[in-house]
Design an enzyme around this catalytic site. Sequence first.
Site, PDB file in Angstrom:
ATOM      1  N   MET A  86       0.854  -1.210  -0.108  1.00 36.38           N
ATOM      2  CA  MET A  86      -0.152  -0.095  -0.038  1.00 36.38           C
ATOM      3  C   MET A  86       0.876   1.292   0.078  1.00 36.38           C
ATOM      4  O   MET A  86       0.648   2.241  -0.676  1.00 36.38           O
ATOM      5  CB  MET A  86      -1.101   0.101   1.279  1.00 36.38           C
ATOM      6  CG  MET A  86      -1.969  -1.112   1.055  1.00 36.38           C
ATOM      7  SD  MET A  86      -3.028  -1.322   2.701  1.00 36.38           S
ATOM      8  CE  MET A  86      -3.675   0.174   2.631  1.00 36.38           C
ATOM      9  N   VAL A  89       2.475   1.804  -3.425  1.00 37.47           N
ATOM     10  CA  VAL A  89       1.207   2.238  -4.382  1.00 37.47           C
ATOM     11  C   VAL A  89       0.954   3.654  -3.971  1.00 37.47           C
ATOM     12  O   VAL A  89       0.625   4.523  -5.071  1.00 37.47           O
ATOM     13  CB  VAL A  89       0.064   1.289  -4.567  1.00 37.47           C
ATOM     14  CG1 VAL A  89      -0.842   1.875  -5.274  1.00 37.47           C
ATOM     15  CG2 VAL A  89       0.682   0.016  -5.158  1.00 37.47           C
ATOM     16  N   GLU A  90       0.870   3.917  -2.825  1.00 39.66           N
ATOM     17  CA  GLU A  90       0.121   5.196  -2.424  1.00 39.66           C
ATOM     18  C   GLU A  90       1.177   6.318  -2.762  1.00 39.66           C
ATOM     19  O   GLU A  90       0.744   7.436  -3.136  1.00 39.66           O
ATOM     20  CB  GLU A  90      -0.312   5.178  -0.818  1.00 39.66           C
ATOM     21  CG  GLU A  90      -1.526   4.465  -0.683  1.00 39.66           C
ATOM     22  CD  GLU A  90      -2.831   4.903  -1.132  1.00 39.66           C
ATOM     23  OE1 GLU A  90      -2.863   6.200  -1.381  1.00 39.66           O
ATOM     24  OE2 GLU A  90      -3.692   4.477  -1.137  1.00 39.66           O
ATOM     25  N   SER A  91       2.410   6.383  -2.158  1.00 41.96           N
ATOM     26  CA  SER A  91       3.425   7.353  -2.118  1.00 41.96           C
ATOM     27  C   SER A  91       4.867   7.112  -2.853  1.00 41.96           C
ATOM     28  O   SER A  91       5.746   7.868  -2.951  1.00 41.96           O
ATOM     29  CB  SER A  91       3.519   7.780  -0.794  1.00 41.96           C
ATOM     30  OG  SER A  91       4.195   6.642  -0.160  1.00 41.96           O
TER      31      SER A  91
END
Length: 188
Positions: A86, A89-91
């Site tokens: 996560m 993918v997020e940052s």
Amino acid sequence: MSARIAAALIIGLAIMVGPMRCDAQTIYHYQDRSGTVHLSDIRTNAEYRPYFTFRIPETADRTQIAAFIARAAKTNGVDPALVTAMVEVESGFSVKAVSPKGAQGLMQIMPATARDLKLTDSFDAAKNIEAGTRYMRQLLDRFGGDVKLALAAYNAGPGTVSRHGGVPPIAETRQYIEKVRGRYGKAI
């Protein structure tokens, strides 16, 4: 070997490879007939499957971020490999990331959600990972442990997932789930 022990070993391996120069580090695993789980950073035979890929940019403090993820995952009962996927993918592991919609930090937490989670500094890596992981735990609980629905809710909002009775027909949300799934290395 329990999933928690395997996860701890994987985080330990990730921490050990932290100082090395690499763009990505895939950890492979397989379980033999006796039940022993084998872990390796080299796929030496066809039985090895990717467990997860640890992609922290060289500019980030790999050891510190891995430790924050391990701690938050353990505290909140969330798979550390899922949290790692996560965050990637997020940052892209950028502590100071801000999305065009205003989401902030490693786990790209929206300001309103940050307030609900009592997160006072979205750019504090440890606090951001803890709050984002705690939020993911809440979503997993709300959606009966269904990782796909929890990820959809993390991306599009839990109300949107509830209104649609499942993953909403939003291209960005569907792509997000697929990106996380691809990095998670497990079926969701």
